[in-house]
Scaffold this motif. Sequence first.
Motif, short mmCIF file in Angstrom:
data_model
loop_
_atom_site.label_atom_id
_atom_site.label_comp_id
_atom_site.label_asym_id
_atom_site.label_seq_id
_atom_site.Cartn_x
_atom_site.Cartn_y
_atom_site.Cartn_z
N ALA A 143 6.32 2.76 3.16
CA ALA A 143 5.01 2.30 3.63
C ALA A 143 5.21 1.17 4.61
N VAL A 144 4.44 1.21 5.69
CA VAL A 144 4.41 0.13 6.68
C VAL A 144 2.96 -0.28 6.82
N GLY A 145 2.62 -1.47 6.33
CA GLY A 145 1.22 -1.89 6.34
C GLY A 145 1.04 -3.22 7.02
N PHE A 146 -0.13 -3.38 7.64
CA PHE A 146 -0.49 -4.65 8.25
C PHE A 146 -1.73 -5.20 7.57
N SER A 147 -1.67 -6.44 7.11
CA SER A 147 -2.83 -7.15 6.57
C SER A 147 -3.43 -6.38 5.39
N ASN A 148 -4.66 -5.88 5.51
CA ASN A 148 -5.26 -5.11 4.42
C ASN A 148 -4.41 -3.90 4.06
N GLY A 149 -3.79 -3.28 5.05
CA GLY A 149 -2.90 -2.15 4.79
C GLY A 149 -1.65 -2.57 4.05
N ALA A 150 -1.12 -3.76 4.37
CA ALA A 150 0.02 -4.28 3.62
C ALA A 150 -0.35 -4.53 2.17
N ASN A 151 -1.55 -5.05 1.96
CA ASN A 151 -1.97 -5.39 0.60
C ASN A 151 -2.14 -4.15 -0.27
N ILE A 152 -2.70 -3.06 0.29
CA ILE A 152 -2.84 -1.85 -0.53
C ILE A 152 -1.48 -1.22 -0.77
N ALA A 153 -0.57 -1.33 0.20
CA ALA A 153 0.78 -0.82 -0.01
C ALA A 153 1.47 -1.58 -1.14
N LEU A 154 1.32 -2.90 -1.14
CA LEU A 154 1.93 -3.73 -2.17
C LEU A 154 1.33 -3.43 -3.54
N ALA A 155 0.01 -3.29 -3.59
CA ALA A 155 -0.64 -2.96 -4.86
C ALA A 155 -0.15 -1.61 -5.40
N THR A 156 0.00 -0.65 -4.51
CA THR A 156 0.45 0.68 -4.93
C THR A 156 1.88 0.63 -5.43
N ALA A 157 2.73 -0.11 -4.73
CA ALA A 157 4.12 -0.23 -5.17
C ALA A 157 4.21 -0.96 -6.51
N LEU A 158 3.37 -1.98 -6.72
CA LEU A 158 3.38 -2.71 -7.98
C LEU A 158 2.91 -1.86 -9.15
N LEU A 159 1.91 -1.02 -8.90
CA LEU A 159 1.29 -0.26 -9.98
C LEU A 159 1.81 1.17 -10.11
N HIS A 160 2.31 1.74 -9.02
CA HIS A 160 2.73 3.15 -9.01
C HIS A 160 4.09 3.30 -8.30
N PRO A 161 5.13 2.64 -8.80
CA PRO A 161 6.42 2.70 -8.12
C PRO A 161 7.02 4.11 -8.10
N GLY A 162 6.55 4.97 -8.98
CA GLY A 162 7.04 6.35 -8.94
C GLY A 162 6.61 7.10 -7.71
N GLU A 163 5.51 6.66 -7.10
CA GLU A 163 5.02 7.30 -5.88
C GLU A 163 5.43 6.52 -4.63
N LEU A 164 5.59 5.21 -4.75
CA LEU A 164 5.90 4.40 -3.57
C LEU A 164 6.83 3.27 -3.98
N ASP A 165 8.06 3.29 -3.46
CA ASP A 165 9.02 2.26 -3.83
C ASP A 165 9.70 1.61 -2.63
N ARG A 166 9.14 1.81 -1.43
CA ARG A 166 9.63 1.16 -0.22
C ARG A 166 8.43 0.64 0.56
N VAL A 167 8.39 -0.66 0.83
CA VAL A 167 7.24 -1.24 1.53
C VAL A 167 7.71 -2.25 2.57
N VAL A 168 7.20 -2.11 3.77
CA VAL A 168 7.29 -3.14 4.80
C VAL A 168 5.88 -3.71 4.93
N ALA A 169 5.72 -4.99 4.60
CA ALA A 169 4.40 -5.61 4.59
C ALA A 169 4.32 -6.70 5.65
N PHE A 170 3.52 -6.46 6.66
CA PHE A 170 3.26 -7.46 7.69
C PHE A 170 1.97 -8.21 7.33
N SER A 171 2.07 -9.52 7.19
CA SER A 171 0.91 -10.38 6.89
C SER A 171 0.21 -9.96 5.59
N GLY A 172 1.00 -9.66 4.58
CA GLY A 172 0.45 -9.30 3.28
C GLY A 172 0.46 -10.48 2.33
#
Length: 215
Positions: free
Chosen positions: A108-137
Amino acid sequence: MTETPATPAHPWPHVFEPGDPGTPVLLLLHGTGGSEHDLLPLAPRLSPGAGILSPRGPVSENGMNRWFRRLREGVFDTADVVARAGELAGFLGWAREAYGLGDRPVAAVGFSNGANIALATALLHPGELDRVVAFSGMYPLDAHPVDTDLAGTRVALFNGAEDPMAPQDSVERLTAVLQSHGADVERATHPGGHGITADDVTAAALWIGRAGVVR
């Protein structure tokens, strides 16, 4: 580039491009007021030839696309964050099947609000998403408990030291929570505010090449 409009199969408009064999898929998540097209120019700078999966945020705030509701600037509706993170995890599961991604790495590559939802998904659903690049998260879950095992999860955080929208204390909390649950976290802080710098992009590309595609 193949643009897929809303369909009965999945209601989120999105862009999908399979990319070259052997490359990761970049899950591009725009910021507030953006669309599925906003981060497309960033993809070849981060991982040339990579696949692209770029959905549009399903929440509207005064006509602006977002990934979850907020109560006011900087104060998130945490219950909605949790629900929308589940929806994004479901979208990613759907896309893996619909586009035949199999076990192909997704970053996942997210900016701002997109970074935050990527981080939330990785925190809660690491089986679906375990790589995140968060810009301004920032930390997106407030008091909601995190009880997942994040061993194997890798996160790269890029933030501005003077960013009032993603304050450093929240980034520190985010880092601490991720690491306490086993995630590998790399951080880079630039002297500016809310945004993506050229150095951020260069560093993120190196991170994706080094960590984002290796499981």
